[in-house]
Scaffold this active site. Structure first.
Site, mmCIF file in Angstrom:
data_model
loop_
_atom_site.group_PDB
_atom_site.id
_atom_site.type_symbol
_atom_site.label_atom_id
_atom_site.label_comp_id
_atom_site.label_asym_id
_atom_site.label_seq_id
_atom_site.Cartn_x
_atom_site.Cartn_y
_atom_site.Cartn_z
ATOM 1 N N TYR A 46 0.830 -1.207 0.000
ATOM 2 C CA TYR A 46 0.000 0.000 0.000
ATOM 3 C C TYR A 46 0.866 1.259 0.000
ATOM 4 C CZ TYR A 46 -3.606 3.377 1.066
ATOM 5 O OH TYR A 46 -4.438 4.466 1.002
ATOM 6 N N SER A 129 -3.998 13.878 7.227
ATOM 7 C CA SER A 129 -4.892 13.421 6.168
ATOM 8 C C SER A 129 -6.325 13.270 6.671
ATOM 9 C CB SER A 129 -4.400 12.063 5.656
ATOM 10 O OG SER A 129 -5.397 11.432 4.891
ATOM 11 N N GLN A 151 -5.512 18.228 5.597
ATOM 12 C CA GLN A 151 -5.748 17.843 4.197
ATOM 13 C C GLN A 151 -7.162 17.347 4.042
ATOM 14 O OE1 GLN A 151 -5.792 14.162 3.190
ATOM 15 N NE2 GLN A 151 -6.704 14.906 1.277
ATOM 16 N N TYR A 153 -9.996 15.470 1.900
ATOM 17 C CA TYR A 153 -10.604 14.736 0.789
ATOM 18 C C TYR A 153 -12.032 15.240 0.749
ATOM 19 C CZ TYR A 153 -6.818 11.492 -0.260
ATOM 20 O OH TYR A 153 -5.641 10.958 -0.671
ATOM 21 N N ARG A 188 -4.146 0.406 -8.791
ATOM 22 C CA ARG A 188 -2.935 0.091 -8.030
ATOM 23 C C ARG A 188 -2.750 -1.420 -7.912
ATOM 24 N NH1 ARG A 188 -3.898 4.503 -3.168
ATOM 25 N NH2 ARG A 188 -3.950 6.331 -4.540
ATOM 26 N N LYS A 261 -3.928 20.609 -3.933
ATOM 27 C CA LYS A 261 -2.859 19.616 -4.102
ATOM 28 C C LYS A 261 -3.167 18.703 -5.295
ATOM 29 C CE LYS A 261 -0.512 15.986 -1.396
ATOM 30 N NZ LYS A 261 -1.069 14.694 -1.786
ATOM 31 N N HIS A 285 0.760 12.805 -6.469
ATOM 32 C CA HIS A 285 0.366 11.856 -5.427
ATOM 33 C C HIS A 285 1.400 10.709 -5.347
ATOM 34 C CE1 HIS A 285 -3.503 11.287 -3.051
ATOM 35 N NE2 HIS A 285 -2.857 10.195 -2.705
ATOM 36 N N ASP A 316 5.549 18.134 -4.120
ATOM 37 C CA ASP A 316 5.933 16.813 -3.619
ATOM 38 C C ASP A 316 5.927 15.818 -4.761
ATOM 39 O OD1 ASP A 316 3.447 15.368 -3.949
ATOM 40 O OD2 ASP A 316 2.789 15.936 -1.943
ATOM 41 N N ARG A 320 13.291 12.540 -1.672
ATOM 42 C CA ARG A 320 13.889 11.497 -0.839
ATOM 43 C C ARG A 320 15.043 12.002 0.003
ATOM 44 N NH1 ARG A 320 9.914 10.049 -2.037
ATOM 45 N NH2 ARG A 320 9.142 8.204 -3.097
ATOM 46 N N GLY A 339 6.957 12.717 1.771
ATOM 47 C CA GLY A 339 5.946 11.658 1.861
ATOM 48 C C GLY A 339 6.504 10.331 2.339
HETATM 49 C C1 FNR Z 1 -0.360 9.309 0.199
HETATM 50 N N1 FNR Z 1 -0.729 10.588 -0.239
HETATM 51 C C2 FNR Z 1 -1.863 11.171 0.258
HETATM 52 N N2 FNR Z 1 -2.198 12.432 -0.126
HETATM 53 C C3 FNR Z 1 -3.276 13.047 0.386
HETATM 54 O O1 FNR Z 1 -3.543 14.183 0.030
HETATM 55 N N3 FNR Z 1 -4.054 12.387 1.310
HETATM 56 C C4 FNR Z 1 -3.792 11.139 1.733
HETATM 57 O O2 FNR Z 1 -4.480 10.579 2.564
HETATM 58 C C5 FNR Z 1 -2.678 10.480 1.168
HETATM 59 N N4 FNR Z 1 -2.375 9.190 1.526
HETATM 60 C C6 FNR Z 1 -1.219 8.608 1.079
HETATM 61 C C7 FNR Z 1 -0.879 7.332 1.508
HETATM 62 C C8 FNR Z 1 0.325 6.775 1.127
HETATM 63 C C9 FNR Z 1 0.699 5.428 1.653
HETATM 64 C C10 FNR Z 1 1.200 7.492 0.280
HETATM 65 C C11 FNR Z 1 2.548 6.925 -0.121
HETATM 66 C C12 FNR Z 1 0.843 8.725 -0.187
HETATM 67 C C13 FNR Z 1 0.140 11.345 -1.149
HETATM 68 C C14 FNR Z 1 1.177 12.157 -0.385
HETATM 69 O O3 FNR Z 1 0.588 13.246 0.278
HETATM 70 C C15 FNR Z 1 2.258 12.703 -1.316
HETATM 71 O O4 FNR Z 1 1.651 13.405 -2.370
HETATM 72 C C16 FNR Z 1 3.120 11.586 -1.883
HETATM 73 O O5 FNR Z 1 3.509 10.703 -0.866
HETATM 74 C C17 FNR Z 1 4.352 12.151 -2.565
HETATM 75 O O6 FNR Z 1 5.084 11.151 -3.199
HETATM 76 P P1 FNR Z 1 6.415 10.504 -2.549
HETATM 77 O O7 FNR Z 1 7.441 11.588 -2.488
HETATM 78 O O8 FNR Z 1 6.040 9.983 -1.211
HETATM 79 O O9 FNR Z 1 6.790 9.416 -3.496
#
Ligand code: FNR
Length: 390
Positions: A46, A129, A151, A153, A188, A261, A285, A316, A320, A339
């Protein structure tokens, strides 16, 4: 000499004299592999998984890799200050923790531990979140006065959305981050192949199940009929029918800054500005929504050119390491969201793991700044990089 984030490296070396070495890698790109070994297949799939064959997530990394930093010399970098003002908030560094839902699948202390780690790092903002496994009030409580953003949704149900905004305001969340790239869940494969979706088991639904407006729509209390509650949640979670004029509703019900976002196209950034928004997060994302998508770092310069003078531009997807932060600023971001790396830190070592990740990232960023000839994030710009045209 003032304390610098870079001093973390001396702390580590001094610890080594007493026989201690860090429990987690200092190269944050190694965390994912460790997590793959230590976490269960469902949770790690996940977190690490992406949309489709993972091409967008790979493109995110490749785009950042392609840009290379060109250091400058003899510019007195003995005193440095990483602090920035973003959306009217004073931040210790141009970094916040990205909203990541359902953290209880990787660690029992979940969002509270991650939030406390951010607060301990001089108040790096924690973005909670909507899909957290801990209700927003509980996270606010462990944070005290520390900086927190919420954040959203954007649920189909207006009353639930209104209630979320009221609760967030009442619990001290200062900035609203509205995620627009997830009206439906992306394709996914790692989750699909295990039929793994925590929400369907009532994990990651804490803000909904604790919400008076949400509960008002249930025939029986959540604990008496959890399946009905899950179905009610699934029916309202996303809304693919929303359009730009709908943003007026959020503007009306949220007095503070609003950031959209998931913006990747400069025209969407312009529409955000026209709709009275305060900022955008250039993000895909983490490659979890659209496979075959543009790398977030490739979308960033155009968005920054289009609206940088009207809106706060955050970034984002692919951050890393400390040099990634530097590169994102050079490409036009004012700050970045971290993230997956902090989620791996949480999974591997709880709150201490998240603290380790934040401190490594900021120490490396501080050193990258210094060694490239900068004392503050403000002087980093497009001429700090080469390699963009690849
Ligand atoms: C997320 N991301 C995300 N974004 C958001 O707005 N609400 C959310 O609940 C989540 N949940 C979520 C779960 C998991 C497991 C991941 C990996 C990511 C997206 C997150 O905010 C962000 O945009 C990304 O993680 C950026 O990518 P990298 O740098 O982590 O690869």
């Amino acid at each position: 000499m003032a304390k610098h984030w870079a001093d973390f490296q001396y702390e580590i070396y001094l610890g080594g004299m007493g026989g201690a070495v860090p429990r987690l890698p200092a190269d944050l790109t190694r965390l994912e592999e460790l997590a793959e070994h230590r976490l269960g297949a469902g949770p790690v799939g996940y977190v690490a998984g992406s949309a489709g064959d993972g091409s967008t997530a790979r493109a995110n990394r490749a785009a950042l890799e392609r840009h290379r930093i060109v250091p400058r010399l003899l510019r007195d970098v003995s005193e440095r200050d990483l602090s920035v003002e973003v959306l009217g908030r004073a931040l210790p560094a141009p970094v916040a923790l990205a909203p990541v839902g359902v953290l209880s699948i990787v660690h029992p202390e979940a969002e509270s531990a991650a939030a406390q780690a951010a607060a301990a790092a001089q108040g790096v903002p924690y973005i909670l979140s909507s899909a957290s496994s801990t209700p927003m009030e509980q996270v606010a409580e462990v944070l005290g006065d520390a900086e927190r953003w919420f954040q959203l949704y954007w649920a189909k149900d207006r009353e639930v959305t209104r209630s979320f905004l009221e609760r967030a305001k009442a619990s001290g969340y200062s900035v609203l981050v509205v995620t627009l790239d997830t009206p439906l869940l992306g394709w996914r494969p790692r989750d699909l192949e295990r039929a793994y979706l925590p929400f369907l088991h009532g994990v990651g639904t804490a803000n909904y199940f604790s919400d008076p407006a949400f509960r008002a729509g249930l025939a029986k209390p959540v604990h008496e009929d959890p399946n009905a509650a899950v179905l009610h949640f699934a029916g309202m979670f996303g809304d693919p029918g929303k359009t730009w004029p709908d943003l007026a509703f959020l503007r009306e019900h949220w007095g503070g800054p609003i950031v959209l976002k998931g913006v990747l196209h400069p025209d969407d950034a312009r529409l955000a500005a026209d709709a009275g928004m305060d900022g955008v997060v250039v993000s895909n994302h983490g490659g979890r929504q659209v496979a075959g998508g543009v790398a977030a770092a490739d979308a960033l310069p155009q968005v920054a050119r289009a609206v940088g003078d009207r809106l706060t531009v955050l970034f984002d997807s692919g951050i890393r390491t400390g040099d990634d932060v530097f590169k994102a600023l050079a490409l036009g971001a004012e700050a970045v969201l971290l993230g997956r790396p902090y989620v791996y830190g949480l999974a591997l070592d709880g709150r201490a793991g998240v603290e380790h990740v934040i401190r490594c990232l900021l120490a490396e960023f501080d050193l990258t700044l210094a060694l490239s000839g900068h004392r503050t994030p403000a002087s980093v710009g497009p001429d700090s990089l080469v390699g963009g045209a690849g």
